[in-house]
Design a protein around this motif. Structure first.
Motif, PDB file in Angstrom:
ATOM      1  N   ASP A  28       0.846  -1.163   0.016  1.00  0.00           N
ATOM      2  CA  ASP A  28       0.141   0.102   0.075  1.00  0.00           C
ATOM      3  C   ASP A  28       0.825   1.354   0.106  1.00  0.00           C
ATOM      4  O   ASP A  28       0.221   2.276  -0.399  1.00  0.00           O
ATOM      5  CB  ASP A  28      -0.721  -0.031   1.099  1.00  0.00           C
ATOM      6  N   GLN A  29       1.878   1.023   0.631  1.00  0.00           N
ATOM      7  CA  GLN A  29       2.822   2.281   0.776  1.00  0.00           C
ATOM      8  C   GLN A  29       4.373   1.681   0.755  1.00  0.00           C
ATOM      9  O   GLN A  29       4.777   0.698   1.271  1.00  0.00           O
ATOM     10  CB  GLN A  29       2.548   3.252   2.059  1.00  0.00           C
ATOM     11  N   ILE A  30       5.088   2.897   0.596  1.00  0.00           N
ATOM     12  CA  ILE A  30       6.678   2.644   0.823  1.00  0.00           C
ATOM     13  C   ILE A  30       7.210   3.769   1.468  1.00  0.00           C
ATOM     14  O   ILE A  30       6.777   5.007   0.968  1.00  0.00           O
ATOM     15  CB  ILE A  30       7.421   2.100  -0.460  1.00  0.00           C
ATOM     16  N   LEU A  31       8.500   3.721   2.100  1.00  0.00           N
ATOM     17  CA  LEU A  31       8.861   5.092   2.694  1.00  0.00           C
ATOM     18  C   LEU A  31       9.831   5.626   1.666  1.00  0.00           C
ATOM     19  O   LEU A  31      10.330   4.844   0.966  1.00  0.00           O
ATOM     20  CB  LEU A  31       9.937   4.545   3.825  1.00  0.00           C
ATOM     21  N   GLN A  34      13.506   3.825   1.567  1.00  0.00           N
ATOM     22  CA  GLN A  34      13.344   2.852   0.707  1.00  0.00           C
ATOM     23  C   GLN A  34      13.058   2.883  -0.665  1.00  0.00           C
ATOM     24  O   GLN A  34      13.847   2.195  -1.460  1.00  0.00           O
ATOM     25  CB  GLN A  34      12.229   1.920   1.361  1.00  0.00           C
ATOM     26  N   PHE A  35      12.177   3.752  -1.044  1.00  0.00           N
ATOM     27  CA  PHE A  35      11.792   4.018  -2.486  1.00  0.00           C
ATOM     28  C   PHE A  35      13.169   4.454  -3.180  1.00  0.00           C
ATOM     29  O   PHE A  35      13.554   3.872  -4.431  1.00  0.00           O
ATOM     30  CB  PHE A  35      10.892   5.016  -2.799  1.00  0.00           C
ATOM     31  N   LEU A  36      14.005   5.349  -2.918  1.00  0.00           N
ATOM     32  CA  LEU A  36      15.212   5.727  -3.402  1.00  0.00           C
ATOM     33  C   LEU A  36      16.230   4.620  -3.780  1.00  0.00           C
ATOM     34  O   LEU A  36      16.575   4.434  -4.601  1.00  0.00           O
ATOM     35  CB  LEU A  36      16.029   7.061  -2.520  1.00  0.00           C
ATOM     36  N   LYS A  37      16.307   3.844  -2.620  1.00  0.00           N
ATOM     37  CA  LYS A  37      17.301   2.522  -2.889  1.00  0.00           C
ATOM     38  C   LYS A  37      16.517   1.679  -3.648  1.00  0.00           C
ATOM     39  O   LYS A  37      17.253   1.222  -4.764  1.00  0.00           O
ATOM     40  CB  LYS A  37      17.407   1.950  -1.543  1.00  0.00           C
ATOM     41  N   LEU A  38      15.503   1.352  -3.682  1.00  0.00           N
ATOM     42  CA  LEU A  38      14.972   0.177  -4.439  1.00  0.00           C
ATOM     43  C   LEU A  38      14.686   0.534  -6.094  1.00  0.00           C
ATOM     44  O   LEU A  38      14.823   0.050  -6.910  1.00  0.00           O
ATOM     45  CB  LEU A  38      13.485  -0.180  -4.266  1.00  0.00           C
ATOM     46  N   SER A  44      22.526   3.380  -1.538  1.00  0.00           N
ATOM     47  CA  SER A  44      22.385   2.827  -0.116  1.00  0.00           C
ATOM     48  C   SER A  44      21.503   3.709   0.785  1.00  0.00           C
ATOM     49  O   SER A  44      21.154   4.733   0.128  1.00  0.00           O
ATOM     50  CB  SER A  44      23.857   2.810   0.596  1.00  0.00           C
ATOM     51  N   GLY A  45      21.066   3.130   1.778  1.00  0.00           N
ATOM     52  CA  GLY A  45      20.134   3.906   2.721  1.00  0.00           C
ATOM     53  C   GLY A  45      21.038   4.967   3.247  1.00  0.00           C
ATOM     54  O   GLY A  45      20.262   6.176   3.095  1.00  0.00           O
ATOM     55  N   GLY A  46      22.253   5.223   3.404  1.00  0.00           N
ATOM     56  CA  GLY A  46      23.057   6.424   3.813  1.00  0.00           C
ATOM     57  C   GLY A  46      22.693   7.601   2.725  1.00  0.00           C
ATOM     58  O   GLY A  46      22.536   8.755   2.960  1.00  0.00           O
ATOM     59  N   GLU A  47      23.068   7.021   1.495  1.00  0.00           N
ATOM     60  CA  GLU A  47      22.943   7.955   0.296  1.00  0.00           C
ATOM     61  C   GLU A  47      21.635   8.459   0.185  1.00  0.00           C
ATOM     62  O   GLU A  47      21.388   9.578   0.125  1.00  0.00           O
ATOM     63  CB  GLU A  47      23.497   7.269  -0.848  1.00  0.00           C
ATOM     64  N   LYS A  67      12.626  11.554   5.463  1.00  0.00           N
ATOM     65  CA  LYS A  67      13.199  10.443   5.076  1.00  0.00           C
ATOM     66  C   LYS A  67      12.126   9.205   5.303  1.00  0.00           C
ATOM     67  O   LYS A  67      11.920   8.212   4.500  1.00  0.00           O
ATOM     68  CB  LYS A  67      14.509  10.002   5.563  1.00  0.00           C
ATOM     69  N   LYS A  68      11.066   9.212   6.207  1.00  0.00           N
ATOM     70  CA  LYS A  68      10.191   8.209   6.422  1.00  0.00           C
ATOM     71  C   LYS A  68       8.947   8.708   5.968  1.00  0.00           C
ATOM     72  O   LYS A  68       7.678   7.946   6.301  1.00  0.00           O
ATOM     73  CB  LYS A  68      10.155   7.963   7.884  1.00  0.00           C
TER      74      LYS A  68
END
Length: 90
Positions: A28-31, A34-38, A44-47, A67-68
């Motif tokens: 239903d949703q994505i943070l 997470q979206f930027l990584k996927l 990476s999550g840090g980037e 970010k969330k």
């Protein structure tokens, strides 16, 4: 239905009419982070967190520092002039 963060991204296709990349997810949703990584916008999550903190990311036309931030269907994410449209698919 539970999904891991690695199977959230279903597929990507380009909408040539609107020049958007359509990102189909199976939840239903994505943070945002997470979206930027996927979507391979960040390696990476840090980037991803750094890009959000710098104001490089817009959600629905506004700079987003959260970010969330939960992205839902029809949300538009813009990074480096590229637009990504979120679509939920079962």
């Amino acid at each position: 239905m539970n999904h891991t963060k690695y199977d959230t991204l279903h597929h990507t296709m380009k909408d040539t009419k609107n020049r958007s990349h359509i990102i189909a997810i199976q939840t239903d949703q994505i943070l945002l982070v997470q979206f930027l990584k996927l979507a391979a916008i960040a390696a990476s999550g840090g980037e991803a967190k750094q890009r959000i903190a710098r104001g490089d990311v817009q959600v629905n036309g506004e700079i987003c520092y959260q970010k969330k931030r939960a992205l839902k269907t029809q949300d538009k994410v813009t990074v480096d002039g590229r637009e990504y449209l979120i679509r939920v698919e079962p």
